[in-house]
Design a protein around this motif. Structure first.
Motif, PDB file in Angstrom:
ATOM      1  N   ASP A   1       3.495  11.914   4.227  1.00  0.00           N
ATOM      2  CA  ASP A   1       2.419  11.324   5.022  1.00  0.00           C
ATOM      3  C   ASP A   1       2.671  11.634   6.502  1.00  0.00           C
ATOM      4  O   ASP A   1       3.803  11.564   6.975  1.00  0.00           O
TER       5      ASP A   1
ATOM      6  N   LEU B   1       5.220   4.075   8.424  1.00  0.00           N
ATOM      7  CA  LEU B   1       4.759   3.311   7.269  1.00  0.00           C
ATOM      8  C   LEU B   1       5.848   3.063   6.218  1.00  0.00           C
ATOM      9  O   LEU B   1       5.725   2.119   5.435  1.00  0.00           O
TER      10      LEU B   1
ATOM     11  N   HIS C   1       2.508   4.983   0.299  1.00  0.00           N
ATOM     12  CA  HIS C   1       2.482   6.128   1.207  1.00  0.00           C
ATOM     13  C   HIS C   1       3.605   7.077   0.802  1.00  0.00           C
ATOM     14  O   HIS C   1       4.703   6.638   0.456  1.00  0.00           O
TER      15      HIS C   1
ATOM     16  N   ASN D   1      -9.363   2.484   6.677  1.00  0.00           N
ATOM     17  CA  ASN D   1      -9.017   3.400   5.590  1.00  0.00           C
ATOM     18  C   ASN D   1      -8.690   2.666   4.300  1.00  0.00           C
ATOM     19  O   ASN D   1      -9.189   3.035   3.222  1.00  0.00           O
TER      20      ASN D   1
ATOM     21  N   PHE E   1      -4.803   2.691  16.111  1.00  0.00           N
ATOM     22  CA  PHE E   1      -4.141   3.020  14.855  1.00  0.00           C
ATOM     23  C   PHE E   1      -4.354   1.908  13.836  1.00  0.00           C
ATOM     24  O   PHE E   1      -4.672   2.180  12.669  1.00  0.00           O
ATOM     25  N   ILE E   2      -4.149   0.658  14.263  1.00  0.00           N
ATOM     26  CA  ILE E   2      -4.328  -0.473  13.347  1.00  0.00           C
ATOM     27  C   ILE E   2      -5.774  -0.556  12.866  1.00  0.00           C
ATOM     28  O   ILE E   2      -6.036  -0.758  11.670  1.00  0.00           O
TER      29      ILE E   2
ATOM     30  N   ASP F   1      -7.985   1.829  12.580  1.00  0.00           N
ATOM     31  CA  ASP F   1      -8.257   2.921  11.639  1.00  0.00           C
ATOM     32  C   ASP F   1      -7.536   2.694  10.309  1.00  0.00           C
ATOM     33  O   ASP F   1      -8.077   3.023   9.242  1.00  0.00           O
ATOM     34  N   TYR F   2      -6.338   2.137  10.350  1.00  0.00           N
ATOM     35  CA  TYR F   2      -5.594   1.897   9.114  1.00  0.00           C
ATOM     36  C   TYR F   2      -6.335   0.887   8.230  1.00  0.00           C
ATOM     37  O   TYR F   2      -6.476   1.098   7.017  1.00  0.00           O
TER      38      TYR F   2
ATOM     39  N   LEU G   1       0.883  -4.954   4.528  1.00  0.00           N
ATOM     40  CA  LEU G   1       0.460  -3.859   5.403  1.00  0.00           C
ATOM     41  C   LEU G   1       1.722  -3.294   6.045  1.00  0.00           C
ATOM     42  O   LEU G   1       2.306  -3.917   6.930  1.00  0.00           O
TER      43      LEU G   1
ATOM     44  N   TYR H   1       0.851  -1.191   0.000  1.00  0.00           N
ATOM     45  CA  TYR H   1       0.000   0.000   0.000  1.00  0.00           C
ATOM     46  C   TYR H   1       0.888   1.244   0.000  1.00  0.00           C
ATOM     47  O   TYR H   1       1.764   1.383   0.861  1.00  0.00           O
TER      48      TYR H   1
ATOM     49  N   TYR I   1       1.289  -8.710   7.617  1.00  0.00           N
ATOM     50  CA  TYR I   1       2.103  -7.691   8.270  1.00  0.00           C
ATOM     51  C   TYR I   1       3.254  -8.396   8.977  1.00  0.00           C
ATOM     52  O   TYR I   1       3.238  -9.616   9.176  1.00  0.00           O
TER      53      TYR I   1
ATOM     54  N   PHE J   1       2.772  -0.982   8.170  1.00  0.00           N
ATOM     55  CA  PHE J   1       2.969  -0.313   9.462  1.00  0.00           C
ATOM     56  C   PHE J   1       4.005  -1.072  10.298  1.00  0.00           C
ATOM     57  O   PHE J   1       4.135  -2.293  10.230  1.00  0.00           O
TER      58      PHE J   1
END
Length: 471
Positions: free
Chosen positions: A152, A158, A148, A225, A218-219, A221-222, A197, A146, A243, A199
């Motif tokens: 960002d 990320l 970024h 999104n 955070f995870i 919401d990620y 992923l 993904y 991940y 992060f």
């Protein structure tokens, strides 16, 4: 039922009335079924003992790590070949210990429960299959990351680090840094086998805006999104996503994103199947490796006078037990706190090096042991060991249950010189798999993790337009 009731009623009355013959009859009725049950149990135990491997151990003092445990998801057939291949040469530096162990009989052949010969001396479950699959992985395996940008708000979490990773949790940063520059990356998601992923759990811990307490949100919401912005997550529920995390907090980081925990591939250092959040056939172990660069240590000059060695913090009941039993021993050196001698010298001077469960099942000690040519002894129940789909851990390490810590010296001294030399030869064969390099080298830790991911890819791809009719 009526007849049984009448018999019991008759016997009860006879017993109450004090009749001698009635008491005898009652005792007869009581002891006959008891005797039959006991006899039947003895026959069953005799049958099991003569037909099962349950009571048969390959070594009188310990139970080795079985292949079925080490490779719960492997589809490899257990076949072995003696012809060599270039990537699997034997390093020339082998330290000999025949004079210390004495003359011993040769290793005996071992047989599986179905009667077929099993060679537990080979370091790979099936070397030929591994080599062929490895070539195919290098040729065709593709991963979409993904995207970024540098601007960002959470680019530091990320994007890959712009420095050489180091420290106890370097494996996480090394993997992402090397992956992003590799030929496995594709910018076309339709060609991707898996989705990464990106992060970083390790960096989220130290991010002031997030911290340990905010990682779960955070995870969550990620994932929300990317599932709204891109179609890739929703078409499989995250089953083709993965991940990577090395810090133990990664285990609880997904508690508010259960679809990640139960659907996505988790490549984590804390790979214990005792915890419900880790699924061995779906997830994979990331080896915890303290990065070391330069020439491998010269093992030909090392003199391994110590039987076993351990040094570390006392942060678990398992380590407390180890020190309680062996702290003052003259052959097993168990230390806590700061060493007065170089750590590397202790590893080079020991035949066996102990990997003992601390706060988690994983530490960097297995990789440390292999790097310095020391045979690792794993004392960590429920540890899904690194690369267990590929490597036959029984051929280069020893697994000791935590309850058997008092038997540790007896277990280690029970090996013949031939068995020990087999272990050490195989240690030198597999240690290349437990090293990180800034530019990856064939069969190093990066490529081995990629192979584990390749094994877990799906052979069925869902077209991106498969769910258009639902919109």
């Amino acid at each position: 039922m009526a007849r049984s009731s009448l018999v019991l009623y008759y016997l009860s009355n006879r017993r109450i009335s004090g009749s001698g013959s009635g008491s005898g009859l009652f005792r007869t009725f009581f002891f006959i079924p008891t005797t039959l049950a006991l006899t039947t149990s003895l026959f069953i135990l005799f049958y099991i003992s003569t037909t099962s491997n349950l009571f048969i151990h390959p070594h009188p003092t310990f139970s080795r790590l079985k292949s079925s445990h080490a490779s719960p998801t492997s589809t490899f057939s257990i076949s072995f070949h003696n012809h060599s291949k270039t990537p699997f040469h034997l390093p020339p530096q082998i330290v000999h210990f025949e004079e210390r162990f004495g003359s011993q009989p040769p290793l005996q052949p071992r047989f599986a429960s179905h009667g077929n010969y099993v060679n537990n001396n080979e370091v790979y479950h099936d070397r030929d299959i591994f080599v062929e699959d490895y070539k195919e992985m290098n040729r065709s395996f593709k991963i979409y990351v993904y995207p970024h940008r540098r601007n960002d708000p959470f680019a530091n979490v990320l994007l890959p680090v712009d420095y050489e990773p180091g420290g106890n949790y370097a494996s996480e940063s090394y993997f992402k840094k090397v992956l992003m520059k590799s030929h496995f990356i594709t910018k076309d998601p339709t060609k991707a086998d898996l989705f990464f992923l990106p992060f970083s759990i390790a960096r989220l811990r130290h991010e002031p805006r997030i911290g340990v307490g905010g990682i779960q949100d955070f995870i969550k919401d990620y994932i929300l999104n990317i599932s709204q912005k891109y179609p890739y997550w929703n078409r499989t529920g995250g089953a083709d996503h993965f991940y990577v995390a090395c810090h133990s907090i990664g285990r609880s980081a997904m508690d508010k994103a259960n679809e990640v925990k139960f659907n996505a591939i988790q490549v984590v250092c804390s790979s214990t199947y005792f915890q419900p959040g880790y699924i061995a056939h779906k997830d994979a172990c990331l080896p915890q490796i303290w990065p070391r660069q330069g020439v491998l240590p010269n093992l030909s000059s090392s003199k391994r006078k110590k039987l076993a060695f351990f040094a570390g913090k006392i942060n678990s009941p398992v380590r407390e037990k180890l020190l309680q039993v062996w702290r003052n021993d003259t052959e097993i050196f168990a230390h806590f706190g700061r060493l007065t001698t170089p750590y590397a010298d202790e590893l080079l001077g020991s035949k066996f090096c102990l990997h003992v469960k601390g706060f988690e099942v994983n530490t960097a000690r297995i990789a440390d042991s292999l790097y310095y040519g020391c045979v690792p002894v794993v004392i960590a129940n429920y540890y899904d060991l690194p690369f267990a789909d590929i490597l036959n851990w029984e051929s280069f390490s020893i697994n000791v249950a935590t309850l058997d810590i008092p038997l540790l010296k007896r277990i280690l001294k029970g090996f013949s010189s031939e068995e020990y030399l087999m272990f050490q030869r195989n240690v030198l064969k597999v240690r290349k798999h437990f090293q990180w390099h800034p530019s990856p080298v064939d069969y190093d830790a990066f490529y081995m993790v990629m192979y584990e991911l390749w094994l877990r890819r799906s052979s069925v791809r869902v077209p991106l337009n498969a769910f258009d009719h639902l919109n």
